[in-house]
Structures are given as C-alpha cells and as structure tokens.
Motif scaffolding. Structure first.
Motif, PDB file in Angstrom:
ATOM      1  N   PRO A  68      78.635   3.026  45.662  1.00 24.06           N
ATOM      2  CA  PRO A  68      78.840   4.175  44.762  1.00 24.06           C
ATOM      3  C   PRO A  68      79.725   3.800  43.584  1.00 24.06           C
ATOM      4  O   PRO A  68      80.537   2.879  43.663  1.00 24.06           O
ATOM      5  CB  PRO A  68      79.519   5.209  45.667  1.00 24.06           C
ATOM      6  N   LYS A  69      79.561   4.539  42.501  1.00 26.61           N
ATOM      7  CA  LYS A  69      80.281   4.245  41.269  1.00 26.61           C
ATOM      8  C   LYS A  69      80.927   5.498  40.695  1.00 26.61           C
ATOM      9  O   LYS A  69      80.399   6.599  40.840  1.00 26.61           O
ATOM     10  CB  LYS A  69      79.332   3.633  40.236  1.00 26.61           C
ATOM     11  N   ILE A  70      82.061   5.301  40.067  1.00 23.83           N
ATOM     12  CA  ILE A  70      82.693   6.328  39.253  1.00 23.83           C
ATOM     13  C   ILE A  70      82.649   5.800  37.820  1.00 23.83           C
ATOM     14  O   ILE A  70      83.083   4.681  37.557  1.00 23.83           O
ATOM     15  CB  ILE A  70      84.143   6.585  39.690  1.00 23.83           C
TER      16      ILE A  70
ATOM     17  N   ILE B 131      84.503  -2.650  36.940  1.00 29.98           N
ATOM     18  CA  ILE B 131      83.527  -3.434  36.186  1.00 29.98           C
ATOM     19  C   ILE B 131      83.337  -2.725  34.854  1.00 29.98           C
ATOM     20  O   ILE B 131      83.009  -1.535  34.815  1.00 29.98           O
ATOM     21  CB  ILE B 131      82.192  -3.548  36.936  1.00 29.98           C
ATOM     22  N   GLY B 132      83.603  -3.433  33.763  1.00 28.97           N
ATOM     23  CA  GLY B 132      83.535  -2.777  32.468  1.00 28.97           C
ATOM     24  C   GLY B 132      83.053  -3.713  31.374  1.00 28.97           C
ATOM     25  O   GLY B 132      82.618  -4.829  31.633  1.00 28.97           O
ATOM     26  N   GLY B 133      83.145  -3.216  30.141  1.00 34.68           N
ATOM     27  CA  GLY B 133      82.698  -3.987  28.994  1.00 34.68           C
ATOM     28  C   GLY B 133      81.623  -3.240  28.229  1.00 34.68           C
ATOM     29  O   GLY B 133      81.372  -2.050  28.470  1.00 34.68           O
ATOM     30  N   HIS B 134      80.973  -3.947  27.307  1.00 36.37           N
ATOM     31  CA  HIS B 134      79.906  -3.324  26.515  1.00 36.37           C
ATOM     32  C   HIS B 134      78.627  -3.251  27.350  1.00 36.37           C
ATOM     33  O   HIS B 134      77.628  -3.928  27.084  1.00 36.37           O
ATOM     34  CB  HIS B 134      79.672  -4.115  25.228  1.00 36.37           C
TER      35      HIS B 134
ATOM     36  N   ASP C 198      96.030   8.552  32.203  1.00 37.29           N
ATOM     37  CA  ASP C 198      96.647   9.185  33.371  1.00 37.29           C
ATOM     38  C   ASP C 198      95.614   9.451  34.458  1.00 37.29           C
ATOM     39  O   ASP C 198      95.871   9.231  35.651  1.00 37.29           O
ATOM     40  CB  ASP C 198      97.310  10.508  32.973  1.00 37.29           C
ATOM     41  N   CYS C 199      94.439   9.924  34.058  1.00 38.42           N
ATOM     42  CA  CYS C 199      93.394  10.241  35.026  1.00 38.42           C
ATOM     43  C   CYS C 199      92.868   8.968  35.691  1.00 38.42           C
ATOM     44  O   CYS C 199      92.667   8.924  36.915  1.00 38.42           O
ATOM     45  CB  CYS C 199      92.263  11.004  34.355  1.00 38.42           C
ATOM     46  N   VAL C 200      92.630   7.934  34.899  1.00 34.77           N
ATOM     47  CA  VAL C 200      92.158   6.665  35.456  1.00 34.77           C
ATOM     48  C   VAL C 200      93.215   6.074  36.387  1.00 34.77           C
ATOM     49  O   VAL C 200      92.906   5.594  37.484  1.00 34.77           O
ATOM     50  CB  VAL C 200      91.808   5.665  34.334  1.00 34.77           C
ATOM     51  N   ALA C 201      94.468   6.123  35.973  1.00 36.20           N
ATOM     52  CA  ALA C 201      95.554   5.581  36.789  1.00 36.20           C
ATOM     53  C   ALA C 201      95.664   6.322  38.113  1.00 36.20           C
ATOM     54  O   ALA C 201      95.861   5.716  39.167  1.00 36.20           O
ATOM     55  CB  ALA C 201      96.874   5.665  36.025  1.00 36.20           C
ATOM     56  N   SER C 202      95.509   7.642  38.066  1.00 39.78           N
ATOM     57  CA  SER C 202      95.560   8.433  39.286  1.00 39.78           C
ATOM     58  C   SER C 202      94.399   8.080  40.214  1.00 39.78           C
ATOM     59  O   SER C 202      94.566   7.960  41.430  1.00 39.78           O
ATOM     60  CB  SER C 202      95.518   9.923  38.934  1.00 39.78           C
ATOM     61  N   THR C 203      93.218   7.880  39.629  1.00 39.66           N
ATOM     62  CA  THR C 203      92.046   7.535  40.419  1.00 39.66           C
ATOM     63  C   THR C 203      92.199   6.170  41.075  1.00 39.66           C
ATOM     64  O   THR C 203      91.810   5.959  42.226  1.00 39.66           O
ATOM     65  CB  THR C 203      90.785   7.541  39.529  1.00 39.66           C
ATOM     66  N   LEU C 204      92.799   5.246  40.338  1.00 47.35           N
ATOM     67  CA  LEU C 204      92.992   3.886  40.849  1.00 47.35           C
ATOM     68  C   LEU C 204      94.288   3.725  41.642  1.00 47.35           C
ATOM     69  O   LEU C 204      94.512   2.690  42.256  1.00 47.35           O
ATOM     70  CB  LEU C 204      93.024   2.891  39.684  1.00 47.35           C
TER      71      LEU C 204
ATOM     72  N   ALA D 170      84.043   2.901  46.273  1.00 49.39           N
ATOM     73  CA  ALA D 170      83.518   3.172  44.942  1.00 49.39           C
ATOM     74  C   ALA D 170      84.079   2.171  43.947  1.00 49.39           C
ATOM     75  O   ALA D 170      85.189   1.675  44.093  1.00 49.39           O
ATOM     76  CB  ALA D 170      83.884   4.585  44.510  1.00 49.39           C
ATOM     77  N   THR D 171      83.311   1.868  42.917  1.00 46.48           N
ATOM     78  CA  THR D 171      83.727   0.981  41.833  1.00 46.48           C
ATOM     79  C   THR D 171      83.836   1.796  40.557  1.00 46.48           C
ATOM     80  O   THR D 171      82.975   2.628  40.271  1.00 46.48           O
ATOM     81  CB  THR D 171      82.694  -0.141  41.635  1.00 46.48           C
ATOM     82  N   LEU D 172      84.887   1.573  39.788  1.00 46.02           N
ATOM     83  CA  LEU D 172      84.990   2.208  38.483  1.00 46.02           C
ATOM     84  C   LEU D 172      84.179   1.396  37.489  1.00 46.02           C
ATOM     85  O   LEU D 172      84.439   0.210  37.280  1.00 46.02           O
ATOM     86  CB  LEU D 172      86.451   2.272  38.019  1.00 46.02           C
ATOM     87  N   ALA D 173      83.181   2.005  36.883  1.00 44.20           N
ATOM     88  CA  ALA D 173      82.358   1.355  35.868  1.00 44.20           C
ATOM     89  C   ALA D 173      82.758   1.923  34.507  1.00 44.20           C
ATOM     90  O   ALA D 173      82.433   3.071  34.191  1.00 44.20           O
ATOM     91  CB  ALA D 173      80.876   1.602  36.140  1.00 44.20           C
TER      92      ALA D 173
END
Length: 255
Positions: free
Chosen positions: A96-98, A79-82, A184-190, A22-25
């Motif tokens: 898949p994406k989160i 993958i992030g940004g505007h 905290d949630c993002v860090a835990s996921t990653l 999965a990729t974090l978007a």
C-alpha cells in the motif's frame, strides 16, 4: 490494519519493513520544493530509507526496477522524485502507498520551471528562446507545462477527476504557500521531528521578472486552468489530507 510509516522508520535496525507496511510516494512536480523535501527526508530518515528518482543524475527508478525487481523497493519508507501518479513504476510499487504532492501557483511554477530549463541546454525541453516563444508554439515545454500539476499528482487532466483521485486515495496534498503545514503532516505521518525545510535548488533573484510578460501570463492562465482550480482549493484549506489512522490499506494505483 497496515503498519504505519513511523513503524517502518522505527524498525530500521531490524531490516526491511514487513509486507503490510505503507510507503510514502512523493510525487515531485517540478519547482514545488521537491529537492528541499528530498534533503529533509534523507536527513530525518537516513539515505537507506529514501529512494529519490532522478533520471538525469541517477538513480533511475525504471532502470533499477528492471534490474532488481519491484520487491527491492520494499526496503524504502519513502519513494519520491519526478515520478507521476500513473507512471508504470509507481503503479508497480509493492504494498500500500500514501501519496504526497505540493501544488504551487501555476504562473510561478511554469516561470520557475522555464528558468531551470533555460539554464540547461541539454534538457529535453530547452528551446534556446524566450518563455513567450516557448509557449507560443508547439514545444515540449508547452506540452509539459499544460496542467502539469494535475497530471503529475493525479494522472488527470481536469480538476474534477484530480480531486476524485485525491479523495479516494490516501493523500497528503500541500500548498507551496503553506509548506510548514505540509511538512508537519508528513512528519506526523512518518513519526519524525517537525523541523524546518532546507532551501535547496531555489532560483536566483529577479528571474520571474526576466521571463514574465502580459502574453506569458495570458498563455499560462489558459493552459493551467485545471491546475489553478486545485491550487486555489488547497490554498484555501492550506492542506488536504485524506490519510486516516487505522483506515483500511490504501488502494493500489493499478486497481
């Protein structure tokens, strides 16, 4: 079962992550700590694992996707940004994406965004006038500001549909007022260290008072009613997370 984002990060020395990862978007709504998030992620994951779309300064995700194809993006853990939930480039991302995003008190988001735009004459939403003037006529800034957070994060123009998108997709939705819980949630996921977010691209002192008037407050309240609903919901809960370990692979945005 899909590989976790932490698995992707730990396999950095082995090359590109496998197809099932999965990729974090991160859908960076303007003026919701996205620049700080970008620098934090790069510091924790390394630049090779983070792609941040920046149409003004590059890299532009649409240009790179056209030049290198969608498979190129499998190498990134984030993958992030505007970029918005329904952008064609987001829909085309392989695997898949989160999703993640942060909601901010609408009046603060709009005023802060105007301060940013007003200092950049080359910006497409720059008007050269006051915020009250920009909101009182049909300007690009007014159109962009209308329920911008719902549209950016979910592709929906009303709160009911926006919440449905959040509930039906793997989503980490944070509140600007409670950024530590989101981090905290993002860090835990990653599976990366939970350290504080650096302050980047913040506004100078007294900018809010410079632009705020009773009429500005009235217009913003009118054009961000749906954003306000989601903001109040996530502020009450401090964090909305629909990512569950071991769950089925995220449904593609384009499905």
């Amino acid at each position: 079962m899909i590989a976790t984002l932490g698995d992707v990060w730990r396999r950095d020395i082995l090359g590109d992550p496998p197809i099932g990862s999965a990729t974090l978007a991160h859908l960076h709504v303007p003026k919701t700590a996205g620049t700080s998030m970008h620098h934090w992620l790069e510091k924790r994951l390394g630049r090779r694992r983070v792609f941040w779309h920046d149409k003004e300064n590059n890299p532009d995700i649409d240009v790179i996707m056209a030049e290198r194809g969608v498979e190129y993006f499998r190498r990134f853990a984030v993958i992030g940004g505007h970029i918005a939930f329904t952008d064609q480039s987001v829909c085309a991302l392989p695997g898949p994406k989160i999703f993640s995003a942060v909601f901010r008190r609408p009046v603060e988001q709009v005023v802060s965004h105007f301060e940013y735009v007003s200092r950049r004459p080359q910006h497409g939403q720059h008007t050269g006038g006051t915020l009250e003037d920009a909101l009182s006529r049909d300007t690009a800034f007014l159109r962009e500001s209308t329920n911008i957070q719902c549209r950016f994060a979910t592709g929906s123009t009303n709160a009911v549909d926006a919440l449905k998108v959040i509930e039906e997709n793997p989503f980490i939705l944070g509140c600007f007022d409670y950024l530590p819980q989101f981090i905290d949630c993002v860090a835990s996921t990653l599976n990366i260290p939970r350290r504080g977010l650096p302050r980047r691209n913040v506004q100078g002192p007294n900018y809010f008072e410079k632009h705020y008037t009773p009429r500005v407050a009235e217009i913003i309240k009118e054009i961000t009613q749906e954003d306000e609903v989601i903001y109040q919901r996530v502020r009450k809960e401090r964090l909305i997370c629909t990512v569950h370990p071991g769950a089925d692979p995220p449904r593609s945005v384009s499905s």
